[in-house]
Design an enzyme around this catalytic site. Sequence first.
Site: not given
Ligand code: NAD
Length: 488
Positions: A183, A235, A257, A291, A391
């Site tokens: 997703k 995320g 992650e 990240c 962050e």
């Molecule tokens: P986010 O947590 O808002 O969203 C991540 C994903 O979760 C998206 O696909 C979103 O649609 C989905 N989502 C939203 N609500 C949800 C729910 N209730 N249940 C399940 N899924 C849901 O994060 P973002 O703004 O898309 O990305 C930024 C974050 O991701 C930052 O904190 C970043 O550090 C982290 N990140 C971590 C890594 C890693 O490998 N450690 C890599 C990239 C990004």
Amino acid sequence: MGLTPANTSVLPKAGFIIGGEKTTDSSIGTYDHLYPATGKLTQAIPLGGKAEMDAAVAAARKALPGWRELPANEKRKLMLGFAALIREHFDEIKSIVMTENGSPDMMAEAFPEWIADLFEYNAGWADKIGGDMITTWPVPAFDYTIDEPYGVVGIIVPWNGPAISFGQMIAPAMAAGNTCIIKPSEFAPYSCIRLGELALEAGIPEGVINVVPGGGEGGSALCSHPGVDKLHFTGGGHTAQKVLSAAQPNMTPVGLELGGKSARLVFADSDRQKAVQAALMGCIPMSGQACIAGTRVLVEDSIYDSFVADVQNAVGYVKVGDPADKDTAMGPLIHQQQMERVLGFAERASANGAEVLTGGQRMGGDLAEGYFVGPTLVANVDNSHEVVRDEVFGPVVSFMRFKTEEEAIQLANDTPYGLAAYIESDDLTRVHRVAQALDAGSILVNNAYGLPAAAPFGGNKKSGVGRVGGIHGIREFIRTKNVYISMA
Ligand code: NAD
């Protein structure tokens, strides 16, 4: 002049790939995706909801026995064929990545090769996943383990690097014999859709990779689905808590992650030019929406003033602008809300006594329609400032002083996160000593940047659970069965 418009002709039609079929009707509506550099509409993205997730889980379950039982060498051949096709589509994938989230050309061009490499590396594991023989002496028995796939794996990825996440999670999950539903976020769905199409073209059986773009509603439906055997979420921490709650009734195991607030320790014995470039890496890749960005730069007191001045001067050489220009280092932020969030951090830091040395403003001129913020350097802060603790996920780097190695380690570890930490030093003994003391999943030394496919990656503390990459990434997607045979 204006910016180069989004290359919408290269984008796949947004929709779902479920059981080998592409559909575009959503049960819950659409999201208007805007090209972040110009704020102009690319397509209305059909959002996946419960109905689409139900269909995707059913398709992945149907495909599971065939994929699981397919001989490992056949799996490997199919994955290698997919990797070759990804390389053949280099220009297309690069353009899609640029258009979906505004990655500049110099960043996006690394992606097709990186994704292909992830599939090739993991393809090699398909026939090397086995088990262990366990010593039972002196009992007359025979004991061994079998490594098995979980089954149907749900993979949720963010918008900053969805194409890489596709390779990082799907490749090991497939090599281990699982079938997948990915997703991607509605903010950057196109690369995963196109990769899903190419997987079918490469002969990956229908239903092995299902792609269902969407937001929270679809994500939540996937996490609470009883037909999902394993979840992997990339995320933010707040969303991760929702993921864990949704997975809890079925006790679905979850790999996480998450975000980071990674420190970069700059010692006086480091190579100045390399260390200055390294400090800017907290802002440049993905405009700080990475990240692993090293966003807390800790500098040895004896060089602090001249070092910060050098970084400030170097900012003048960083081109922020049109993602299509070959020499652009930083593109836009993903959307208006993210830009406002980033600017809010800079404003509050300033109001709380920090010195914003450069940046912290929306950029104007040709860039005024997009969501551009330049490198933002913040000084005169301590570990209690919000901009140092939270962050930001934007091009904001803070600078702090340390007097001793012990103090540097203490400051670096004083964070809820533990994703990465960086060391800039030419003293090899110090590098090893400090690397051991830092509480982070990845330690990168002397302007190192990148994630080799064979290396494990993941976070400590609130930065995550588990590791992707290398054999660790394969292990994330297998479970172990023990067989104990009495020989009495
Ligand atoms: P986010 O947590 O808002 O969203 C991540 C994903 O979760 C998206 O696909 C979103 O649609 C989905 N989502 C939203 N609500 C949800 C729910 N209730 N249940 C399940 N899924 C849901 O994060 P973002 O703004 O898309 O990305 C930024 C974050 O991701 C930052 O904190 C970043 O550090 C982290 N990140 C971590 C890594 C890693 O490998 N450690 C890599 C990239 C990004």
